[in-house]
Design a protein around this motif. Structure first.
Motif, short mmCIF file in Angstrom:
data_model
loop_
_atom_site.label_atom_id
_atom_site.label_comp_id
_atom_site.label_asym_id
_atom_site.label_seq_id
_atom_site.Cartn_x
_atom_site.Cartn_y
_atom_site.Cartn_z
N ALA A 131 78.33 77.14 12.73
CA ALA A 131 77.18 76.76 11.73
C ALA A 131 77.85 75.79 10.62
CB ALA A 131 76.65 78.06 11.24
N THR A 161 69.23 76.49 18.55
CA THR A 161 69.76 76.82 17.28
C THR A 161 70.68 75.84 16.68
OG1 THR A 161 70.01 79.20 17.83
CG2 THR A 161 71.43 78.31 16.39
N GLU A 165 70.07 73.99 13.13
CA GLU A 165 71.06 73.74 12.09
C GLU A 165 71.25 72.32 11.59
OE1 GLU A 165 72.60 76.17 10.44
OE2 GLU A 165 72.29 77.85 11.51
#
Length: 308
Positions: A131, A161, A165
């Protein structure tokens, strides 16, 4: 673990060689030692030194399909955050280095995630590092913004995901879509293809270009170079990645391992197919083995202009 083994070998190798030479001074032993020393040095370079380098490659592309003033594209791909040689802090450093080149537009060409395991199988530290690496992509300064496509490793991890992000960081993510970008009194398009491992779509050049206005230039992004065979001449340049330039490029032998048929056909660098332009970047990370040899990590500044 692989990096630990590599560093252990790098330290113990010379000690073992010294012990061997002290015990055996036969010419054949010395000949064998010299050859082993060469292989040792090449191994240290390939596993420990070259993957940690960063080259800024600058190329100029003239395309008959480009109109308007020249455009500086900052190209970054295959960061593989979490893999050996690529902790999140290095991905941040590489993103910052690209920003120092002051590109007009940043193109992020996929495989931001390292490893093969899905997100559900990763621990909190690994997920946090990934991340953090994705967030760094959104901090690369560029007057016209940042545009991305996803790669196979991103989908093996968790495509939605990764996409979320990146968008949270201010990056436009395309999958068989195009975005129109205005600059002064001119406009151009950036189209992005889905990856073969996408869970939502298959790569479609026609779908990606469907919204592009006739007469306005377009840049196409694809993680793998394979779809270039179907790219029409109206595209000014196709930007691809995935191959890592083979990661290993041996003298006389070439690149023994490339990951797709398109990568074998177009493994690295700039190609001109009857006026159609393709550039394949080697990216900055590693996959499978933490090794690079004569294929150093690179960020790329592409200056795109029309033909005189």
């Amino acid at each position: 673990m692989l990096m630990l083994i590599a560093w252990t070998g790098a330290v113990l190798g010379p000690l073992g060689a010294i012990w061997f030479l002290r015990r055996r001074r036969h010419p054949l032993a010395i000949f064998g030692f010299v050859n082993a020393a060469i292989l040792y040095g090449l191994g240290v370079w390939a596993f420990l030194v070259e993957p940690e380098l960063l080259v800024v490659r600058r190329i100029s592309i003239e395309s008959a399909a480009w109109t308007g003033p020249p455009l500086r594209l900052g190209v970054l791909s295959d960061t593989h955050v979490g893999a050996p040689h690529m902790p999140a802090r290095r991905a941040e450093s590489i993103a910052a280095r690209l920003g120092q080149e002051q590109p007009d537009l940043v193109l992020l060409v996929g495989d931001y995630v390292g490893g093969h395991a899905p997100m559900a199988a990763r621990d909190d530290t690994d997920r946090a590092g990934i991340a953090r690496g994705l967030a760094a992509m959104g901090r690369i300064p560029a007057a016209l913004g940042r545009v991305a496509v996803l790669g196979n490793h991103d989908w093996w991890y968790d495509g939605p995901t990764v996409e979320t992000e990146l968008r949270r960081a201010g990056v436009v993510v395309l999958e068989n879509q195009a975005v129109r970008i205005t600059r002064g009194g001119t406009a151009f398009w950036v189209a992005g293809l889905a990856d073969d491992d996408s869970e939502r779509a298959t790569p479609s050049v026609d779908s990606a270009l469907r919204a592009v206005t006739a007469g306005e230039p377009v840049i196409l992004m694809t993680h793998r170079p394979d779809p270039f065979a179907d790219v029409p001449s109206r595209v000014a340049v196709t930007i691809a990645a995935h191959s890592h330039c083979g990661q290993v490029n041996l003298p006389w032998i070439g690149r023994p391992i490339v990951p797709s048929p398109g990568s074998r056909r177009w493994p690295c660098g700039l190609y001109d197919d009857g006026g159609r332009k393709l550039f394949v970047t080697g990216g900055v990370g590693t996959s499978i083995l933490p090794v690079r040899f004569r294929a150093p990590p690179e960020i790329v500044i592409v200056t795109l202009s029309g033909q005189p």
